[in-house]
Design an enzyme around this catalytic site. Structure first.
Site, mmCIF file in Angstrom:
data_model
loop_
_atom_site.group_PDB
_atom_site.id
_atom_site.type_symbol
_atom_site.label_atom_id
_atom_site.label_comp_id
_atom_site.label_asym_id
_atom_site.label_seq_id
_atom_site.Cartn_x
_atom_site.Cartn_y
_atom_site.Cartn_z
ATOM 1 N N GLY A 68 0.652 -1.348 0.006
ATOM 2 C CA GLY A 68 -0.089 0.029 -0.059
ATOM 3 C C GLY A 68 0.968 1.128 -0.298
ATOM 4 O O GLY A 68 1.883 1.271 -0.012
ATOM 5 N N GLY A 106 2.843 3.668 1.501
ATOM 6 C CA GLY A 106 3.320 3.948 2.772
ATOM 7 C C GLY A 106 3.926 5.331 2.951
ATOM 8 O O GLY A 106 4.141 5.622 4.032
ATOM 9 N N ARG A 107 3.840 6.064 1.832
ATOM 10 C CA ARG A 107 4.740 7.432 1.771
ATOM 11 C C ARG A 107 4.074 8.062 0.919
ATOM 12 O O ARG A 107 4.745 8.994 0.028
ATOM 13 C CB ARG A 107 5.996 7.395 1.592
ATOM 14 C CG ARG A 107 6.608 6.636 0.566
ATOM 15 C CD ARG A 107 7.777 6.418 -0.046
ATOM 16 N NE ARG A 107 8.077 5.269 -0.795
ATOM 17 C CZ ARG A 107 8.926 5.132 -1.559
ATOM 18 N NH1 ARG A 107 10.001 6.165 -1.704
ATOM 19 N NH2 ARG A 107 8.979 3.981 -2.370
ATOM 20 N N LYS A 160 4.236 12.352 -3.027
ATOM 21 C CA LYS A 160 4.783 11.093 -2.312
ATOM 22 C C LYS A 160 5.763 11.927 -1.624
ATOM 23 O O LYS A 160 6.710 12.800 -2.071
ATOM 24 C CB LYS A 160 5.580 10.576 -3.825
ATOM 25 C CG LYS A 160 6.384 9.254 -3.680
ATOM 26 C CD LYS A 160 6.642 8.682 -4.955
ATOM 27 C CE LYS A 160 7.672 7.534 -4.595
ATOM 28 N NZ LYS A 160 8.214 6.792 -5.942
ATOM 29 N N ARG A 166 3.256 13.780 -8.213
ATOM 30 C CA ARG A 166 3.541 12.748 -9.318
ATOM 31 C C ARG A 166 2.078 12.475 -10.237
ATOM 32 O O ARG A 166 0.968 12.734 -9.462
ATOM 33 C CB ARG A 166 3.819 11.504 -8.692
ATOM 34 C CG ARG A 166 3.853 10.292 -9.766
ATOM 35 C CD ARG A 166 4.508 9.104 -9.412
ATOM 36 N NE ARG A 166 3.690 8.302 -8.353
ATOM 37 C CZ ARG A 166 4.442 7.067 -7.989
ATOM 38 N NH1 ARG A 166 5.583 6.592 -8.373
ATOM 39 N NH2 ARG A 166 3.718 6.355 -6.976
ATOM 40 N N ARG A 192 -2.096 -1.036 -9.710
ATOM 41 C CA ARG A 192 -0.662 -1.892 -9.908
ATOM 42 C C ARG A 192 -1.287 -3.397 -10.189
ATOM 43 O O ARG A 192 -2.261 -3.793 -9.853
ATOM 44 C CB ARG A 192 0.173 -1.936 -9.005
ATOM 45 C CG ARG A 192 0.603 -0.445 -8.857
ATOM 46 C CD ARG A 192 0.627 -0.199 -7.017
ATOM 47 N NE ARG A 192 0.830 1.220 -6.880
ATOM 48 C CZ ARG A 192 1.865 2.019 -6.557
ATOM 49 N NH1 ARG A 192 2.941 1.397 -6.765
ATOM 50 N NH2 ARG A 192 2.023 3.317 -6.414
ATOM 51 N N ASP A 208 4.224 -4.815 -7.347
ATOM 52 C CA ASP A 208 3.660 -3.522 -6.817
ATOM 53 C C ASP A 208 4.385 -2.314 -7.748
ATOM 54 O O ASP A 208 3.648 -1.314 -7.432
ATOM 55 C CB ASP A 208 3.918 -3.153 -5.514
ATOM 56 C CG ASP A 208 5.269 -3.266 -5.188
ATOM 57 O OD1 ASP A 208 6.068 -4.512 -5.128
ATOM 58 O OD2 ASP A 208 5.902 -2.421 -4.348
ATOM 59 N N ASN A 209 5.318 -2.252 -8.364
ATOM 60 C CA ASN A 209 5.770 -1.446 -9.235
ATOM 61 C C ASN A 209 5.386 -1.530 -10.562
ATOM 62 O O ASN A 209 6.150 -1.029 -11.431
ATOM 63 C CB ASN A 209 7.334 -1.237 -8.974
ATOM 64 C CG ASN A 209 7.626 -0.694 -7.586
ATOM 65 O OD1 ASN A 209 6.756 -0.206 -6.970
ATOM 66 N ND2 ASN A 209 8.774 -1.277 -6.936
HETATM 67 P P1 AMP Z 1 8.740 0.692 -3.574
HETATM 68 O O1 AMP Z 1 9.052 -0.690 -4.107
HETATM 69 O O2 AMP Z 1 10.253 1.229 -3.053
HETATM 70 O O3 AMP Z 1 8.079 1.648 -4.277
HETATM 71 O O4 AMP Z 1 8.017 0.619 -2.016
HETATM 72 C C1 AMP Z 1 7.560 -0.497 -1.544
HETATM 73 C C2 AMP Z 1 6.714 -0.324 -0.569
HETATM 74 O O5 AMP Z 1 7.304 0.229 0.536
HETATM 75 C C3 AMP Z 1 5.492 0.349 -0.707
HETATM 76 O O6 AMP Z 1 4.289 0.093 0.124
HETATM 77 C C4 AMP Z 1 5.913 1.897 -0.064
HETATM 78 O O7 AMP Z 1 4.886 2.525 0.280
HETATM 79 C C5 AMP Z 1 6.705 1.162 0.866
HETATM 80 N N1 AMP Z 1 7.566 2.388 1.314
HETATM 81 C C6 AMP Z 1 8.798 2.766 0.774
HETATM 82 N N2 AMP Z 1 9.446 3.669 1.473
HETATM 83 C C7 AMP Z 1 8.772 3.961 2.481
HETATM 84 C C8 AMP Z 1 8.847 4.898 3.474
HETATM 85 N N3 AMP Z 1 9.929 5.655 3.569
HETATM 86 N N4 AMP Z 1 7.904 5.119 4.459
HETATM 87 C C9 AMP Z 1 6.862 4.200 4.480
HETATM 88 N N5 AMP Z 1 6.820 3.367 3.513
HETATM 89 C C10 AMP Z 1 7.529 3.268 2.456
HETATM 90 MG MG MG Z 2 6.559 1.161 -5.297
#
Ligand code: AMP
Ligand code: MG
Length: 479
Positions: free
Chosen positions: A85, A87-88, A108, A171, A178, A247-248
């Site tokens: 989900g 998260g940021r 973001k 963004r 996704r 998820d990406n």
């Molecule tokens: P990513 O593959 O880097 O896009 O992120 C994978 C997951 O980690 C996603 O659910 C993001 O929302 C979460 N995430 C990445 N960085 C952070 C952060 N600094 N704080 C909270 N959630 C994060």
């Molecule tokens: Mg991601």
């Protein structure tokens, strides 16, 4: 300020959580993308104001905003995580752009959400600048991608290995749905949510089309096609995403989530830059295979909607997935033909392209510049060392055989071979300067990358490969 028309917020509550961005103590502009703002039909002066700065830092919630953190799951490096989900990130809302297309505007790096797990919900300046520059460069290269509308610093410190300036990126995406969004509901056996999501996604991304047969199969088919095309574009431009977790992977077919991504300088099929990709799962040459794997995860999630009989559903999904290779190959071949200056198709074209890449690898040549040199060699300049004169003779004969002649070849090549790409060492320079408070390096890079196919003498510095001391060997998530 925005004429929001929110639809994702109309889906059942379990699709997202309502969140509030964290407070930013001292927001300051990094960059505002007025060209994109106009394309979106936004009020540019209103957004470039002090109030706009407050909105982009998350301090003011604009009228009509939905403020959602979307739920999704995902396979990270092959391992399933049932809840990831936003998260940021927080979705401000959806707008209809000047072309009638629905676009998400998301912040973001704007603070914690119920999906933050152990993260702080924040983004350091470097990560924001990286995503800003590379996503806009991808757009200019003609590759589907999320866009960057604005970047601001927050005045807060973000603690990674060291304290860093915090920043927020605004963004823009066709949607943030996704592969992992489908996995989220599939993992919960929530077939009703899956069905709603399939219908929503089809309506959102294919508004003009009617889907008579099975909706889930139709969505799978469309997604396979868009990803096959996208992956061919990545490969042809030398882009490595770096974290192709499910998820990406956006269902819209846009490139999303620029983390430890990189463009190759010296051609190497096995290139890996990401510091977290220990096994090379997301190496340059593996990307089409991984995309297909991610699509098989999408198919798996959709099985209950494809056929009530699991065996039948699997058969149908498998047959469709098999088309990925053929579709990818067709896009790659067509793109490689343009890069080599062929306006028509001959049976030996793929082999010629592959042999060119093989030479490039053996001689450790720069991917982007070697294609540019090939184009220049139409004027007679010899391209390779004598050992490859056989290839060159074949290529020249092939160009000469095409009906429209060498002139057309030149035009094709000019439009298919960029002169400037976001090279890792240039990005690094822009980021390091920004941390020192100097955004001019970033500004200049953004300007240069906006016209990647132009041959401009003043851009020579940007088409130069890194020297040994400049070479970036690893890229980091920076999250
Ligand atoms: P990513 O593959 O880097 O896009 O992120 C994978 C997951 O980690 C996603 O659910 C993001 O929302 C979460 N995430 C990445 N960085 C952070 C952060 N600094 N704080 C909270 N959630 C994060
Ligand atoms: Mg991601």
């Amino acid at each position: 300020m925005f004429d929001f028309d929110n639809t994702y917020a109309g889906l059942p509550k379990r699709f997202a959580c309502i969140v509030r961005p964290a407070r930013a103590s001292n927001p300051q502009w990094i960059h505002f993308n007025s060209g994109l703002a106009r394309e979106l039909g936004l009020d540019v002066p209103a957004l470039q104001s002090h109030e706009g700065l407050q909105v982009f830092s998350g301090n003011i919630v604009p009228d009509g905003a939905c403020m959602l953190a979307q739920a999704y799951a995902g396979h990270q490096f092959g391992h399933f995580v049932p809840q990831l989900g936003d998260g940021r990130a927080v979705l401000l809302g959806e707008i209809i752009d000047r072309n009638g297309l629905r676009r998400d505007i998301q912040l973001k790096g704007s603070g914690m959400t119920p999906f933050s797990r152990r993260g702080d919900g924040l983004a350091p300046l470097g990560a924001v600048i990286r995503e800003y520059i590379v996503s806009e460069a991808m757009f200019a290269l003609g590759i589907p991608t999320t866009r960057s509308l604005a970047a601001v610093t927050t005045g807060e410190k973000v603690f990674r290995e060291q304290p860093l300036a915090g920043a927020v990126l605004a963004r823009v995406a066709a949607s943030h749905i996704r592969v992992g969004t489908f996995e989220y509901f599939a993992a919960r056996n929530d077939t009703e949510a899956l069905r709603l999501l399939v219908d929503y996604t089809l309506k959102r991304h294919y508004p003009a089309e009617e889907f008579a047969g099975n909706a889930a199969l139709a969505l799978l088919d469309k997604t396979i096609e868009r990803q096959a095309r996208l992956l061919a574009q990545w490969m042809l431009v030398g882009f490595i995403h770096g974290v192709m977790n499910t998820d990406n992977m956006a269902i819209s077919g846009e490139t999303i989530d620029y983390g430890p991504c990189a463009f190759i300088d010296t051609y190497d099929p096995d290139a890996v830059f990401s510091s977290i990709d220990h096994s090379g799962r997301y190496a340059y040459c593996n990307q089409p295979t991984i995309a297909k794997w991610n699509l098989s995860v999408l198919a798996e999630s959709l099985l209950p909607l494809i056929d009530a009989e699991t065996k039948q559903a699997r058969e149908k999904a498998r047959a469709m997935l098999e088309a990925f290779d053929r579709r990818y190959a067709a896009h790659w071949s067509a793109g490689m033909q343009r890069k080599l200056g062929f306006g028509n198709v001959e049976s030996g074209d793929d082999e010629l392209g592959r042999a060119f890449l093989k030479n490039m690898h053996q001689q450790q040549l720069d991917y982007t510049n070697t294609f540019a040199a090939l184009e220049s060699s139409l004027d007679g300049a010899s391209l390779f060392a004598a050992s490859d004169s056989l290839w060159e003779a074949q290529w020249r004969a092939r160009v000469a055989r095409q009906p429209s002649g060498a002139r057309a070849a030149r035009q094709l090549m000019r439009a298919a071979n960029p002169r400037v790409i976001p090279r890792n060492h240039q990005l690094e320079r822009a980021i390091q300067s920004a941390y020192r408070g100097d955004y001019s390096v970033m500004e200049r890079l953004i300007t240069v990358l906006a016209q990647p196919y132009q041959l401009l003498a003043e851009n020579d510095e940007y088409s130069r490969p890194p020297c040994e001391t400049e070479r970036v060997r690893q890229t980091f998530c920076g999250t």
